[in-house]
Write a protein that holds these residues in place. Structure first.
Motif, PDB file in Angstrom:
ATOM      1  N   ASP A  30       0.850  -1.197   0.000  1.00 19.83           N
ATOM      2  CA  ASP A  30       0.000   0.000   0.000  1.00 19.83           C
ATOM      3  C   ASP A  30       0.887   1.249   0.000  1.00 19.83           C
ATOM      4  OD1 ASP A  30      -1.772   2.074   0.519  1.00 19.83           O
ATOM      5  OD2 ASP A  30      -2.866   0.979   2.079  1.00 19.83           O
ATOM      6  N   HIS A  32       0.097   4.508  -0.243  1.00 14.93           N
ATOM      7  CA  HIS A  32      -0.373   5.617   0.599  1.00 14.93           C
ATOM      8  C   HIS A  32      -0.088   5.346   2.078  1.00 14.93           C
ATOM      9  CE1 HIS A  32      -2.208   7.497  -2.830  1.00 14.93           C
ATOM     10  NE2 HIS A  32      -2.841   6.378  -3.123  1.00 14.93           N
ATOM     11  N   ALA A  85     -10.153  -2.574   2.429  1.00 15.26           N
ATOM     12  CA  ALA A  85      -9.831  -1.547   1.448  1.00 15.26           C
ATOM     13  C   ALA A  85     -10.231  -2.055   0.067  1.00 15.26           C
ATOM     14  CB  ALA A  85      -8.349  -1.231   1.489  1.00 15.26           C
ATOM     15  N   ALA A  86     -10.765  -1.177  -0.742  1.00 15.85           N
ATOM     16  CA  ALA A  86     -11.175  -1.569  -2.087  1.00 15.85           C
ATOM     17  C   ALA A  86     -10.904  -0.432  -3.050  1.00 15.85           C
ATOM     18  CB  ALA A  86     -12.663  -1.920  -2.105  1.00 15.85           C
ATOM     19  N   GLU A  87     -10.442  -0.797  -4.224  1.00 13.78           N
ATOM     20  CA  GLU A  87     -10.209   0.201  -5.263  1.00 13.78           C
ATOM     21  C   GLU A  87     -11.543   0.736  -5.773  1.00 13.78           C
ATOM     22  OE1 GLU A  87      -7.267   1.289  -6.825  1.00 13.78           O
ATOM     23  OE2 GLU A  87      -6.129   0.333  -5.223  1.00 13.78           O
ATOM     24  N   GLN A  88     -12.528  -0.165  -5.898  1.00 14.98           N
ATOM     25  CA  GLN A  88     -13.840   0.210  -6.421  1.00 14.98           C
ATOM     26  C   GLN A  88     -14.887  -0.038  -5.351  1.00 14.98           C
ATOM     27  OE1 GLN A  88     -14.226  -2.330  -9.780  1.00 14.98           O
ATOM     28  NE2 GLN A  88     -13.027  -1.010 -11.105  1.00 14.98           N
TER      29      GLN A  88
END
Length: 168
Positions: A30, A32, A85-88
């Motif tokens: 990750d 970030h 956590a998810a991108e979409q």
């Protein structure tokens, strides 16, 4: 003294931050989060001036140890165990038929609890779509009897459904 600490912190950042960031990305995947960990690690170094005065090797080891511990603490925390956590955004909930299947099961169970004569007229009328005249002909009973049985069958079915927790 403060100026010297600021200079040491800048030098510490310039020398170790990129390697520290790569290390945390390697640990977590990750980017970030890695930035946050590097920032927190350097803040902790700033709060402990004795770390800034150490030789380069032990300072680097201390920074990497702090970063690793921050990652471990984050992964053990409650938010890491409960958040995904998810991108979409996840798909919206869609009707999967479970509710309809449960309703059908409850109605079927209630139908099984009423008399055969009542069940027959309900099934012929509501499930097979037959008219009162067609039911009368098929069962060999007067149309008035079909209507009466249908009326009492629906009352019995309503009572059976209420007994199963279905309210009107």
């Amino acid at each position: 003294m403060v100026e010297r600490q600021d200079e040491l912190l800048r030098a510490l950042h310039d020398e170790h931050a990129p390697a520290l960031w790569r290390y945390v990305v390697w640990l977590t995947g990750d980017r970030h989060f890695a930035e946050d960990v590097v920032q927190e690690t350097l803040v902790r170094a700033w709060r402990r001036p004795q770390v800034l005065d150490q030789s380069g090797g032990s300072t680097r080891a201390w920074l990497f140890t702090v970063a690793r511990n921050l990652v471990i603490d984050d992964r053990r925390s409650a938010h890491a165990r409960h958040e995904i956590a998810a991108e979409q955004l996840p798909e919206r909930a869609s009707e999967d038929g479970t509710e309809a299947m449960f309703d059908a099961w409850v109605v079927s169970d209630a139908l099984a609890s009423i008399s055969d004569d009542h069940r027959r007229v309900v099934v012929l009328s509501y499930y097979q779509g037959r008219s009162v005249a067609e039911i009368s002909t098929e069962l060999g009973i007067p149309e008035g009897t079909v209507k009466s049985r249908l009326h009492y069958a629906l009352r019995a079915l309503r009572l059976a459904l209420q007994e199963r927790g279905v309210t009107a």
